[in-house]
Motif scaffolding. Structure first.
Motif, PDB file in Angstrom:
ATOM      1  N   LEU A   1      51.650  34.946  33.710  1.00  0.00           N
ATOM      2  CA  LEU A   1      51.567  33.300  34.060  1.00  0.00           C
ATOM      3  C   LEU A   1      50.512  33.071  35.345  1.00  0.00           C
ATOM      4  O   LEU A   1      50.465  32.614  36.128  1.00  0.00           O
ATOM      5  CB  LEU A   1      52.951  32.706  33.995  1.00  0.00           C
ATOM      6  CG  LEU A   1      53.925  32.321  33.656  1.00  0.00           C
ATOM      7  CD1 LEU A   1      54.664  31.292  33.828  1.00  0.00           C
ATOM      8  CD2 LEU A   1      52.603  30.885  32.520  1.00  0.00           C
ATOM      9  N   ASN A   2      50.068  34.580  35.520  1.00  0.00           N
ATOM     10  CA  ASN A   2      48.668  34.931  36.355  1.00  0.00           C
ATOM     11  C   ASN A   2      47.719  34.163  35.962  1.00  0.00           C
ATOM     12  O   ASN A   2      47.276  34.283  34.485  1.00  0.00           O
ATOM     13  CB  ASN A   2      48.379  36.361  36.952  1.00  0.00           C
ATOM     14  CG  ASN A   2      47.216  36.051  37.683  1.00  0.00           C
ATOM     15  OD1 ASN A   2      46.405  35.352  37.970  1.00  0.00           O
ATOM     16  ND2 ASN A   2      48.026  37.446  38.429  1.00  0.00           N
ATOM     17  N   PRO A   3      46.910  32.627  36.746  1.00  0.00           N
ATOM     18  CA  PRO A   3      45.650  32.149  36.218  1.00  0.00           C
ATOM     19  C   PRO A   3      45.027  33.040  35.343  1.00  0.00           C
ATOM     20  O   PRO A   3      44.350  32.606  34.290  1.00  0.00           O
ATOM     21  CB  PRO A   3      45.227  31.098  37.311  1.00  0.00           C
ATOM     22  CG  PRO A   3      46.610  30.990  38.384  1.00  0.00           C
ATOM     23  CD  PRO A   3      47.465  32.574  37.872  1.00  0.00           C
ATOM     24  N   LYS A   4      44.348  34.611  35.941  1.00  0.00           N
ATOM     25  CA  LYS A   4      43.178  34.725  35.002  1.00  0.00           C
ATOM     26  C   LYS A   4      43.733  35.408  34.109  1.00  0.00           C
ATOM     27  O   LYS A   4      42.747  35.926  33.273  1.00  0.00           O
ATOM     28  CB  LYS A   4      43.094  36.011  36.025  1.00  0.00           C
ATOM     29  CG  LYS A   4      44.158  36.411  36.731  1.00  0.00           C
ATOM     30  CD  LYS A   4      43.738  37.987  37.439  1.00  0.00           C
ATOM     31  CE  LYS A   4      44.378  38.577  38.077  1.00  0.00           C
ATOM     32  NZ  LYS A   4      43.732  39.674  39.491  1.00  0.00           N
ATOM     33  N   ASN A   5      44.782  35.400  33.648  1.00  0.00           N
ATOM     34  CA  ASN A   5      44.961  35.704  31.837  1.00  0.00           C
ATOM     35  C   ASN A   5      46.013  34.701  31.195  1.00  0.00           C
ATOM     36  O   ASN A   5      45.939  34.833  29.946  1.00  0.00           O
ATOM     37  CB  ASN A   5      46.908  36.879  32.589  1.00  0.00           C
ATOM     38  CG  ASN A   5      46.011  37.959  33.662  1.00  0.00           C
ATOM     39  OD1 ASN A   5      45.193  38.977  32.952  1.00  0.00           O
ATOM     40  ND2 ASN A   5      47.566  38.146  34.213  1.00  0.00           N
ATOM     41  N   ILE A   6      45.896  33.287  31.910  1.00  0.00           N
ATOM     42  CA  ILE A   6      46.379  32.037  31.096  1.00  0.00           C
ATOM     43  C   ILE A   6      44.600  31.442  30.308  1.00  0.00           C
ATOM     44  O   ILE A   6      44.187  30.766  31.027  1.00  0.00           O
ATOM     45  CB  ILE A   6      46.504  31.001  32.003  1.00  0.00           C
ATOM     46  CG1 ILE A   6      47.374  31.499  32.440  1.00  0.00           C
ATOM     47  CG2 ILE A   6      47.085  29.539  31.070  1.00  0.00           C
ATOM     48  CD1 ILE A   6      48.994  30.816  33.758  1.00  0.00           C
ATOM     49  N   PRO A   7      44.480  31.682  29.000  1.00  0.00           N
ATOM     50  CA  PRO A   7      43.458  30.949  28.142  1.00  0.00           C
ATOM     51  C   PRO A   7      44.048  28.657  28.662  1.00  0.00           C
ATOM     52  O   PRO A   7      44.865  28.588  28.898  1.00  0.00           O
ATOM     53  CB  PRO A   7      43.812  31.223  26.969  1.00  0.00           C
ATOM     54  CG  PRO A   7      45.046  32.259  27.046  1.00  0.00           C
ATOM     55  CD  PRO A   7      45.257  32.019  27.939  1.00  0.00           C
TER      56      PRO A   7
ATOM     57  N   ASP B   1      59.107  30.806  39.074  1.00  0.00           N
ATOM     58  CA  ASP B   1      58.392  31.083  39.880  1.00  0.00           C
ATOM     59  C   ASP B   1      56.872  31.059  39.972  1.00  0.00           C
ATOM     60  O   ASP B   1      56.023  29.926  40.881  1.00  0.00           O
ATOM     61  CB  ASP B   1      58.539  32.351  40.894  1.00  0.00           C
ATOM     62  CG  ASP B   1      60.056  32.159  40.987  1.00  0.00           C
ATOM     63  OD1 ASP B   1      60.407  31.595  40.854  1.00  0.00           O
ATOM     64  OD2 ASP B   1      61.235  33.357  41.373  1.00  0.00           O
ATOM     65  N   ASP B   2      56.534  32.328  38.992  1.00  0.00           N
ATOM     66  CA  ASP B   2      54.891  31.698  38.799  1.00  0.00           C
ATOM     67  C   ASP B   2      54.413  30.688  37.709  1.00  0.00           C
ATOM     68  O   ASP B   2      53.686  30.175  38.002  1.00  0.00           O
ATOM     69  CB  ASP B   2      54.471  32.869  38.223  1.00  0.00           C
ATOM     70  CG  ASP B   2      54.913  34.401  39.131  1.00  0.00           C
ATOM     71  OD1 ASP B   2      54.868  34.128  39.703  1.00  0.00           O
ATOM     72  OD2 ASP B   2      54.357  35.319  37.737  1.00  0.00           O
TER      73      ASP B   2
ATOM     74  N   GLU C   1      44.238  30.828  44.208  1.00  0.00           N
ATOM     75  CA  GLU C   1      44.924  30.899  45.238  1.00  0.00           C
ATOM     76  C   GLU C   1      46.278  31.359  44.864  1.00  0.00           C
ATOM     77  O   GLU C   1      47.393  32.275  45.261  1.00  0.00           O
ATOM     78  CB  GLU C   1      44.842  29.635  46.285  1.00  0.00           C
ATOM     79  CG  GLU C   1      43.849  29.205  47.367  1.00  0.00           C
ATOM     80  CD  GLU C   1      43.942  27.970  47.461  1.00  0.00           C
ATOM     81  OE1 GLU C   1      44.746  27.200  47.640  1.00  0.00           O
ATOM     82  OE2 GLU C   1      43.354  28.092  48.941  1.00  0.00           O
ATOM     83  N   ALA C   2      46.645  30.402  43.749  1.00  0.00           N
ATOM     84  CA  ALA C   2      47.967  31.328  42.836  1.00  0.00           C
ATOM     85  C   ALA C   2      47.842  32.273  42.246  1.00  0.00           C
ATOM     86  O   ALA C   2      49.015  32.939  42.478  1.00  0.00           O
ATOM     87  CB  ALA C   2      47.934  30.213  41.586  1.00  0.00           C
ATOM     88  N   SER C   3      46.446  33.177  41.767  1.00  0.00           N
ATOM     89  CA  SER C   3      46.872  33.961  40.916  1.00  0.00           C
ATOM     90  C   SER C   3      46.598  35.616  42.418  1.00  0.00           C
ATOM     91  O   SER C   3      47.601  36.079  42.130  1.00  0.00           O
ATOM     92  CB  SER C   3      45.847  34.206  40.505  1.00  0.00           C
ATOM     93  OG  SER C   3      45.265  35.701  39.781  1.00  0.00           O
TER      94      SER C   3
END
Length: 671
Positions: A660-666, A470-471, A641-643
């Motif tokens: 898979l939260n964008p703020k945690n994805i390098p 889902d994420d 928005e996804a985050s």
């Protein structure tokens, strides 16, 4: 001092050997072809200019009468210390009355060598058939092909770069702030490992390790390691969430029966549960022939099946484990059940040990680190730095080749960490990668929507709670939209694609057999890109693998491996053959001993560090053209928005999923 006519800003790249103290020469060329005088920019007597990672400012005068700038010519002197110079970017501000105040960017992203003058267009972003300096562009690619050579370092695995190019090395900042500090912690914990000796006496004895003041946090697995529900969660949001599939037919070698599973299926027969899409299968039978290497201890790698049932609360729960998924009569077909006490716990540990071998070898090393390095070499051999697709993909290769080189020479070395802490050992890990590479396809395993569909888990009604899916799909769509913005902005029709000989060379090398190519199956177009959709699909897969997939399979390692009963990297002795009762002491004897546990905890903690910027926030900016800038701006809006959506989802999840939260994805594979 009178006001300058222009101000020139020059940024030197933060690469080893990028600095110079020679003079730099720049000439402006406007849209009408008119040239300025040759401008000399010099270091001062104390040095300090053109140093790596530094931006320098140079006001210049006696330049007038130029229209808007279109090109610069840039070269370096031949006298002084610091031979070749790597310039990241030049930007120019018109300070004259009536001049355009906005900076004009000339991204360089190249080495400037003696006796070479580069002509760089504003934004430096064009398809090769439209380039104003085609000979310069062709010569650049020829030179890079001498530095980026494909080399298959191990039989049957994705090819890597033969020798690490200078500009692919770690920066001093990354080396000092991340790797050296990590190395220091390894040394400290290495000494700690010498203090701890012998086997564990109890589960609480393992937990005491986190209280020693050595800096280890309590991993998430410590709290839930013996819960069946958490064992199921590891399949959907652990560090190897790509194995489970909908079971539409019980494998012939799996000896489960209706009577055996009746107590766990809430009134369904097994056949009914299968027909109603309530049974899920993990099949690791591919491990049957993996050779074991490494520490000379009595050990065994199982090749198991595991069955899961989706109950009336839409929660997965394990209902059966068979540790030997083969018709070979040398192996028992004992099916372990949740009612089997400690032997059930041991069966789960041996299953997870097998899962861990697939995770570290195939899911993690083989098909994030190595496959993306193979693609990165192909990019550098075929696409000029001026190519819009090179500028699109470049941020997602940051430190990739350097970290892989380090892993090959340390973790994967004979008698290295993998040999001494993993059941499969180095030879087994490489065998698993090679086995998978024979069938791995970019358009299936490397394409999230298709990979999920292949396992029949694309319908949320079938499996409602699957955070990786889902994420991941949220992030996939953000990346796809970003790539589409760049691709559709530069390729207006099929002729643009057909005439892009650099792109077609890239497509060809991706699929060509080694040593000419990467030997990757399932590349859209199969060696010749024909449509925008094919390019978008391929580059979305490249970026998603470099960023999101690696984040999903890497950053949860300490939480999973850091408490050995939860997800053991190593198991001593043989797997259980029958259901003879065992004690907790028997369980503990089969887990890694104290020094091995400390080593596993240390490395997985280091690997779980996030040390670079989040997706969409690039350490090096390669994008200045209007098409790329607009696409990147929209990309960051959609990522935000996804985050927010994922943050809201996590409020309602039993166990939050943040990988898979964008703020945690390098942006790239850099650890």
């Amino acid at each position: 001092m009178s006001n300058p006519d222009y101000t020139i800003y020059i940024k030197t790249a933060d690469y080893k050997g990028a600095s110079t103290d020679v003079s730099i020469y720049i000439t402006f060329i406007d849209v009408n072809g008119k040239k300025s005088r040759n401008i000399t920019l010099t270091d001062d007597i104390f040095g300090g200019k053109f140093e790596k990672g530094q931006t320098n400012k140079f006001p210049v005068s006696d330049i007038s009468g130029l229209a808007d700038l279109k090109f610069i010519e840039i070269s370096r002197g031949i006298w002084g210390f610091g031979g070749n110079w790597f310039c990241e970017c030049v930007w120019v501000v018109n300070e004259q009355v009536g001049g355009t105040p906005a900076p004009v960017y000339f991204p360089i992203n190249r080495w400037l060598r003696q006796y070479v003058t580069l002509k760089i267009q504003k934004w430096d972003c064009s398809l090769p058939q439209n380039d104003a300096s085609p000979q310069q562009r062709a010569k650049e690619i020829q030179e890079k092909q001498t530095h980026y050579v494909l080399d298959r370092k191990f039989p049957g695995v994705p090819a890597q770069v033969k020798d690490l190019p200078q500009q692919e090395m770690f920066t001093d900042h990354y080396q000092n702030d991340v790797l050296i500090l990590s190395g220091a912690s390894l040394g400290i914990v290495g000494n700690l490992a010498k203090v701890f000796s012998g086997d564990w006496k109890s589960v609480d004895d393992i937990s005491n390790l986190y209280q020693t003041g050595c800096g280890f946090d309590v991993p998430q697995g410590r709290y839930r390691w013996d819960e069946d529900s958490y064992f199921a969660k590891q399949r959907t949001q652990g560090c190897n969430p790509v194995i489970m599939q909908l079971c539409t037919k019980i494998p012939s070698a799996l000896d489960v029966t209706n009577d055996m599973l009746k107590p766990f299926l809430e009134g369904y027969t097994l056949d009914d549960a299968v027909s109603k899409n309530k049974i899920f299968l993990c099949d690791l039978s591919m491990l049957h022939s993996v050779p074991l290497a490494g520490v000379p201890l009595d050990k065994e790698l199982v090749h198991p099946y595991a069955l899961f049932y989706l109950n009336k609360e839409d929660e997965l729960t394990p209902v059966a484990i068979q540790l030997f998924a083969t018709t070979d009569k040398r192996y028992p077909h004992t099916v372990f059940l949740p009612t089997d006490g400690n032997v059930w716990k041991l069966a789960k540990m041996f299953y997870n040990n097998a899962d861990a071998m697939v995770h570290q070898s195939s899911t993690h090393l083989g098909f994030t680190h190595l496959i993306i390095e193979s693609i990165a070499v192909a990019v550098n051999r075929t696409l000029s730095m001026s190519h819009p697709l090179h500028r699109l993909i470049a941020p997602h290769f940051l430190y990739l080749m350097a970290i892989n080189s380090l892993a090959i020479t340390s973790l994967l070395a004979p008698d290295g960490w993998i040999d001494t802490t993993m059941t499969a050992g180095r030879d087994g890990v490489l065998d698993i990668i090679a086995h998978h590479f024979k069938v791995w396809r970019l358009d299936v395993e490397g394409t999230l929507p298709e990979e999920i569909k292949a396992r029949k888990l694309d319908d949320p009604k079938v499996l409602p709670d699957y955070p990786y899916r889902d994420d991941g799909l949220l992030v996939w769509n953000c990346i796809k939209n970003y790539v589409a913005g760049v691709v559709n902005g530069h390729y207006k029709n099929k002729n643009d694609i057909a005439n892009d000989f650099e792109l077609q060379n890239f497509a060809e090398i991706l699929v060509a057999p080694y040593p000419e190519g990467c030997e990757i199956k399932g590349v859209p177009g199969n060696g010749k890109f024909k449509t925008q959709e094919e390019i978008i699909s391929a580059f979305t897969s490249f970026i998603f693998t470099s960023s999101a997939i690696h984040a999903a399979v890497n950053f949860g390692q300490y939480d999973e491996y850091g408490f050995p009963p939860n997800y053991p990297a190593f198991m001593n002795g043989k797997a259980p053959r029958d259901k003879s009762p065992i004690t907790e002491a028997d369980l503990l004897k089969q887990l890694p001993n104290k020094p091995m546990t400390v080593s596993i905890m240390t490395i997985t903690r280091v690997l779980s560090q996030r040390a670079t910027e989040s997706l969409g926030d690039f350490e090096v900016n390669y994008t200045y053209d209007p098409v790329g800038v607009a696409a990147l701006k929209q990309f960051n809006i959609e990522l935000k928005e996804a985050s927010a959506i994922i943050d809201e989802r996590n409020k309602h999840r039993r166990i939050a999923y943040n990988h898979l939260n964008p703020k945690n994805i390098p942006n790239a594979i850099s650890i």
